[in-house]
Motif scaffolding. Structure first.
Motif, mmCIF file in Angstrom:
data_model
loop_
_atom_site.group_PDB
_atom_site.id
_atom_site.type_symbol
_atom_site.label_atom_id
_atom_site.label_comp_id
_atom_site.label_asym_id
_atom_site.label_seq_id
_atom_site.Cartn_x
_atom_site.Cartn_y
_atom_site.Cartn_z
ATOM 1 N N ARG A 1 26.912 -92.331 40.060
ATOM 2 C CA ARG A 1 27.634 -93.525 39.628
ATOM 3 C C ARG A 1 27.080 -94.777 40.309
ATOM 4 N NH1 ARG A 1 28.564 -91.035 36.090
ATOM 5 N NH2 ARG A 1 30.512 -90.309 35.165
ATOM 6 N N THR A 2 25.835 -94.691 40.753
ATOM 7 C CA THR A 2 25.200 -95.781 41.498
ATOM 8 C C THR A 2 25.220 -97.082 40.714
ATOM 9 O OG1 THR A 2 23.699 -94.115 42.407
ATOM 10 C CG2 THR A 2 23.127 -96.429 42.768
ATOM 11 N N TYR A 3 24.807 -97.041 39.462
ATOM 12 C CA TYR A 3 24.609 -98.278 38.700
ATOM 13 C C TYR A 3 25.908 -98.766 38.062
ATOM 14 C CZ TYR A 3 19.967 -96.598 39.625
ATOM 15 O OH TYR A 3 18.856 -96.129 40.275
ATOM 16 N N PHE A 4 26.821 -97.852 37.785
ATOM 17 C CA PHE A 4 28.153 -98.282 37.367
ATOM 18 C C PHE A 4 28.814 -99.071 38.502
ATOM 19 C CE2 PHE A 4 28.885 -95.047 33.815
ATOM 20 C CZ PHE A 4 28.936 -96.034 32.837
ATOM 21 N N ALA A 5 28.659 -98.546 39.737
ATOM 22 C CA ALA A 5 29.266 -99.204 40.893
ATOM 23 C C ALA A 5 28.674 -100.597 41.093
ATOM 24 C CB ALA A 5 29.056 -98.354 42.144
ATOM 25 N N MET A 6 27.350 -100.742 40.955
ATOM 26 C CA MET A 6 26.698 -102.046 41.091
ATOM 27 C C MET A 6 27.170 -103.007 40.009
ATOM 28 S SD MET A 6 22.752 -100.997 42.025
ATOM 29 C CE MET A 6 22.210 -102.713 41.876
ATOM 30 N N LEU A 7 27.307 -102.494 38.794
ATOM 31 C CA LEU A 7 27.746 -103.323 37.675
ATOM 32 C C LEU A 7 29.161 -103.845 37.923
ATOM 33 C CD1 LEU A 7 27.014 -104.405 34.864
ATOM 34 C CD2 LEU A 7 27.818 -102.257 33.893
ATOM 35 N N LYS A 8 30.005 -102.955 38.463
ATOM 36 C CA LYS A 8 31.394 -103.340 38.719
ATOM 37 C C LYS A 8 31.499 -104.340 39.875
ATOM 38 C CE LYS A 8 35.916 -101.367 39.911
ATOM 39 N NZ LYS A 8 36.677 -100.123 40.159
ATOM 40 N N SER A 9 30.723 -104.092 40.924
ATOM 41 C CA SER A 9 30.861 -104.928 42.125
ATOM 42 C C SER A 9 30.141 -106.270 42.020
ATOM 43 C CB SER A 9 30.345 -104.167 43.347
ATOM 44 O OG SER A 9 28.951 -103.885 43.210
ATOM 45 N N GLN A 10 29.044 -106.328 41.253
ATOM 46 C CA GLN A 10 28.232 -107.543 41.241
ATOM 47 C C GLN A 10 28.220 -108.300 39.917
ATOM 48 O OE1 GLN A 10 24.260 -106.790 42.866
ATOM 49 N NE2 GLN A 10 25.046 -105.038 44.057
ATOM 50 N N TYR A 11 28.582 -107.633 38.809
ATOM 51 C CA TYR A 11 28.423 -108.276 37.501
ATOM 52 C C TYR A 11 29.673 -108.160 36.628
ATOM 53 C CZ TYR A 11 23.522 -108.165 38.838
ATOM 54 O OH TYR A 11 22.335 -108.333 39.507
ATOM 55 N N ALA A 12 30.824 -107.925 37.249
ATOM 56 C CA ALA A 12 32.059 -107.777 36.480
ATOM 57 C C ALA A 12 32.439 -109.057 35.752
ATOM 58 C CB ALA A 12 33.197 -107.332 37.402
ATOM 59 N N ASP A 13 31.959 -110.194 36.246
ATOM 60 C CA ASP A 13 32.321 -111.481 35.651
ATOM 61 C C ASP A 13 31.406 -111.880 34.498
ATOM 62 O OD1 ASP A 13 30.122 -111.718 37.294
ATOM 63 O OD2 ASP A 13 30.616 -113.758 37.957
ATOM 64 N N THR A 14 30.430 -111.067 34.143
ATOM 65 C CA THR A 14 29.500 -111.444 33.066
ATOM 66 C C THR A 14 30.117 -111.170 31.705
ATOM 67 O OG1 THR A 14 28.464 -109.262 33.054
ATOM 68 C CG2 THR A 14 27.487 -110.921 34.515
#
Length: 898
Positions: free
Chosen positions: A867-880
């Motif tokens: 879930r590495t990239y899901f976690a990055m997407l959630k933590s860093q790009y949730a506002d996109t």
């Protein structure tokens, strides 16, 4: 024994893997190397071994002699042949016989017999006229009851009660009294007994037998027929013991009525059998009684056969018991299909799942090596490098001893039984001892043949051949069986199949390998449709033996083509196998055997070079080696399409598939959407509904419609551009990653590089693939039933996405790339899950608790590792905007974000 085996056969229908065809018949799932029907007394043919029908029926009914026809033939002083007599008695119209009686015959047979025929045989002809008049009515009247759910065959609706009882009995009695010939008189007596039986006047039937049949003291065909009717009447009166005894007499004395008499007997309990055995006075009666017990017994038949042997070692029915046992052994020892389970443990597929086993397993007795051989082997092992034992290098470097000792040689036997029974595993040894003993006592060469065959099953080919060479026989069926078994021993005992031996095969045994033109079948003896195909034969077995030999020798291409067509490679394009097949195809110095037997399976795939080039090019694309793919695809421009077939309703035959204009055919007509991303996961929807294009404006070489060569060119250019450091380079890497993901098992275009024509579900898209180069342990028979293709390498797509993520400065693009990376990472998890299935036994009382724990462990691994990239997407790009759109279109991502 039979009842037990039948129950296992039924159970196996629920356990066995499904076949390629929906129809399956257990009697088509063994090779029948030992021909059951070579027994001399053909009246016992229905009692040979069968699983698909209650009685064996793989023979022409005319093989069973009819004592009634023989009796009529004698009555006519052999003036007619057997066929003519059978026609006269059973098939000729009553009107033809009446015309003969009037002196005006029109039937050609009767004309040829001349005007004196009726005068000479008046009583017989008159009887036949009366019998043909009665025959349509000779059925018992059907009475509705609580058991009336049984199916009734459609008929004329006539039965014996449609005749006037008094007039019919009076007429038959008069004819009986008037007849002078005792045999004809007894036939009228038979008709009286039968008529009373079928009108349910059971007491009158018993009286008629004592009055009209017994006093004549004739025990020929009419007596047997009347006794059969008497037993039926006794059954109607509840005189079961008497009925059983008389049906037993019919079974014993009749040749044509054994099957019906057996059905009529009620031997469902031990008491019924014991009653017959008590009344048996002669050895023949006792022998026959033991046969019935052995035939119906649940267990090992050897003890019953021992009793029969003590009475008469030359008994024909003892051979029937033996051949049934041999047939059972063959089904266990020589299955027609092998498959390998997920742990690469080879299992023999055998629908009968017999309990017959052998304690020695698959291994042949090891030969004692000489001192010198041991020294050579020591140094050979000392200085040889360790290699994968399955590699072709090791396979090709095997000695004759190593090939002979290989436990995977066939014929093979292992614990292929799901109902393995230690108590009966020594059955082959027991039967061999019995056969060896019997051949010393019996004058019939059958027992020597049987003994030789059991030696063959035990892999003692030398002794088997020696026994066969000593047999002297004038029986043509025995001679054919001996000849076939000599061929089997010769070929199966050969350690290596080389060019010299292939020449030997063509010189001596070509008849077993060269297919003969199909013979026209007798429409009266075969069904219009044959759901099961051809019955496996000796030739099929030998083909399997050779296919397996080639496989063990590392000649995979030849092994494959022994059982498959070249076009079959489209379904499971294993790269190493394809290369071996291609090497054989290009071999210039093929032996006669290779040309006529193996190469004939190189069937029409269009341009063969292009066919191979597409397979290799596809594999290179799956490995992201675009330059190599281009080199192969440049040789595939004459590819005419994946060689699929379709049913032609006009011609009523299978024809090559004609691809519509603009349709993807395995090489051409690929949409540029293959570089896009999926809007939603729906493989059944149109490309425009499921996929969305990326911005291709910077990449004019990406055409809206491409063939695979153009696609490879586009990828090479994207790769070159992607080596830069600007935004365009980031986009180029993203497009390459998209293509690799979209053509993986999870992608909308998953069919592009696995030789398929659409993305519909199928075996290629399972995650239960192995990392082995070759998952086959035996050979390539039933190749199309086996799912195998090299697994996707999702890291290839992820690595291109990583380059895009590092280079790109656009946050929306980064969010999209991260989601694509997460999707590819999900593929890696699915592969892990498939390789680590639950091993919890469903019968475990704590199955539910353990299954929950197993699933919890999987979820933990999923979240920790995949879930590495899901976690990055959630933590860093949730506002996109991209992340918000994905939450609406991807339910799983939405769940993860919450």
């Amino acid at each position: 024994m039979k009842k037990y085996f039948l129950s296992l056969a039924v159970l196996s229908l629920f356990y066995s893997k499904s076949e390629a065809c929906a129809w399956s018949d257990p009697d088509y799932e063994y090779f029948n190397l030992f021909t059951q029907s070579i027994i001399k007394d053909k009246s016992y043919l229905p009692f040979l071994h069968s699983y698909s029908t209650r009685f064996y029926n793989d023979f022409k009914p005319s093989l069973i002699p009819d004592e009634n026809i023989d009796a009529w033939k004698r009555y006519f002083n052999n003036q007619l042949s057997y066929a003519q007599t059978e026609y006269l008695v059973n098939k000729m119209n009553m009107s033809d016989l009446n015309a003969l009686k009037k002196g005006t015959p029109s039937n050609q047979l009767l004309v040829n017999l001349g005007p004196g025929f009726y005068t000479k045989y008046r009583e017989g002809i008159d009887y036949l006229i009366e019998a043909k008049y009665l025959e349509p009515y000779m059925k018992i009247n059907y009475i509705e009851s609580a058991d009336s759910f049984y199916y009734r065959e459609p008929g004329t609706g006539k039965n014996a009660t449609n005749l006037d009882y008094g007039k019919t009995i009076s007429a038959l009695t008069s004819l009986y009294n008037a007849a002078k010939n005792p045999e004809i008189k007894q036939r009228y007596g038979y008709q009286i007994v039968r008529f009373n039986h079928y009108t349910r006047n059971y007491d009158a039937a018993l009286k008629a037998f004592k009055t009209y049949v017994e006093p004549l003291r004739l025990k020929g065909a009419p007596y047997i027929m009347a006794l059969d009717q008497l037993a039926g009447a006794q059954r109607g009166l509840g005189m079961n013991s008497e009925a059983n005894w008389n049906f037993f007499q019919v079974f014993k004395d009749s040749k044509s009525r054994k099957e019906s008499a057996f059905i009529s007997m009620k031997l469902s309990d031990t008491a019924s059998f014991n009653n017959i055995l008590k009344r048996a006075e002669t050895d023949e009666d006792k022998n026959m009684a033991y046969f019935l017990l052995g035939y119906e017994d649940f267990n090992n038949p050897i003890p019953i056969m021992e009793k029969m042997f003590e009475i008469n070692p030359d008994s024909e029915i003892l051979k029937v018991m033996a051949v049934r046992s041999i047939n059972e052994l063959e089904r266990s020892y020589l299955p027609i299909y092998y498959y390998t389970d997920d742990n690469n443990t080879t299992v023999q597929k055998n629908s009968t799942n017999s309990t017959v086993q052998n304690k020695t397993e698959t291994e042949e007795p090891k030969k004692e090596l000489s001192f010198w051989q041991k020294i050579i082997r020591f140094f050979k092992n000392l200085f040889s490098s360790k290699k994968d034992k399955s590699s072709n290098d090791v396979k090709e470097d095997q000695s004759d001893d190593e090939l002979l000792e290989n436990p995977n040689r066939i014929p093979v036997f292992s614990k292929n039984n799901y109902w393995y029974d230690d108590k009966t595993k020594d059955f082959l040894d027991e039967l061999e001892k019995f056969t060896t003993k019997t051949k010393e006592k019996s004058k019939d060469e059958y027992w020597q043949i049987a003994d030789a065959y059991l030696k063959f099953l035990k892999k003692d080919y030398k002794e088997s051949t020696e026994i066969l060479n000593d047999i002297k026989t004038n029986n043509p069926e025995y001679a054919e069986q001996i000849k076939r078994m000599k061929v089997l021993n010769d070929i199966v005992s050969q350690p290596k199949i080389d060019a010299e031996y292939e020449d030997y095969l063509m010189k001596n045994y070509s008849e077993y390998f060269i297919e003969k033109p199909e013979e026209k079948k007798d429409s009266t003896e075969t069904d219009e449709y044959n759901y099961y195909g051809e019955v496996p034969s000796t030739a099929d077995f030998l083909k399997d033996v050779l296919a397996n030999r080639y496989f063990l020798q590392g000649e995979d291409g030849k092994s494959f083509l022994m059982n498959n067509k070249l076009s079959d490679l489209q379904y499971n394009p294993n790269s190493s196998l394809v290369k071996s097949v291609e090497d054989f195809y290009r071999k210039t110095d093929k032996t006669q055997f290779e040309q006529q037997i193996i190469a004939k399976n190189i069937n029409d795939v269009g341009n063969i070079d292009a066919f191979f080039a597409v397979i290799y090019g596809d594999r290179a694309m799956r490995q992201a080696d675009f330059e190599k793919a281009k080199a192969y695809y440049s040789k595939a421009q004459n590819f005419s399409g994946i060689p699929r077939t379709e049913w032609n309703y006009d011609d009523k035959k299978v024809s090559p598939l004609k691809y519509p204009s603009g349709a993807y055919n395995g090489f051409s007509n690929i949409s540029d959407l293959v570089f896009g991303h999926n809007v939603w996961e729906s493989f059944q929807s149109s490309p425009e509904e499921s996929m969305k294009k990326e911005d291709y404006s910077a990449f004019s070489f990406i055409k809206p419609n491409m063939n695979k060569l153009e696609l490879a060119n586009a990828l090479i250019q994207l790769k070159k551009i992607g080596s830069g450091k600007n935004q365009t380079a980031g986009k180029a890497n993203q497009l390459i990653g998209n293509l690799l993901y979209n053509t993986s098992v999870l992608g909308y275009y998953r069919q592009l590089f696995v030789m398929d024509i659409d993305n519909s579900n199928g075996g290629k898209y399972y995650f239960q693939n192995t990392d082995q180069k070759n998952p086959y342990q035996y050979y390539y028979k039933n190749f199309l039933d086996r799912t195998y293709i090299e697994p996707d390498n999702f890291d290839l797509a992820i690595n291109y996405y990583k380059k895009s993520l590092e280079i790109s400065s656009d946050k929306e693009q980064k969010a999209r790339v991260l989601f694509q990376m997460a999707s590819a990472e999900q593929g890696k998890y699915y592969q892990y899950e498939a390789k680590n299935p639950s091993k919890i036994d469903y019968s475990d009382p704590k199955w539910s608790e353990k299954s929950d724990a197993y699933q919890a462990r999987l979820d933990q691994i999923k979240n920790q590792r995949y879930r590495t990239y899901f976690a990055m997407l959630k933590s860093q790009y949730a506002d996109t905007e991209t992340a918000r759109d994905l939450m609406g279109s991807c339910s799983y991502f939405g769940y993860f974000m919450k």
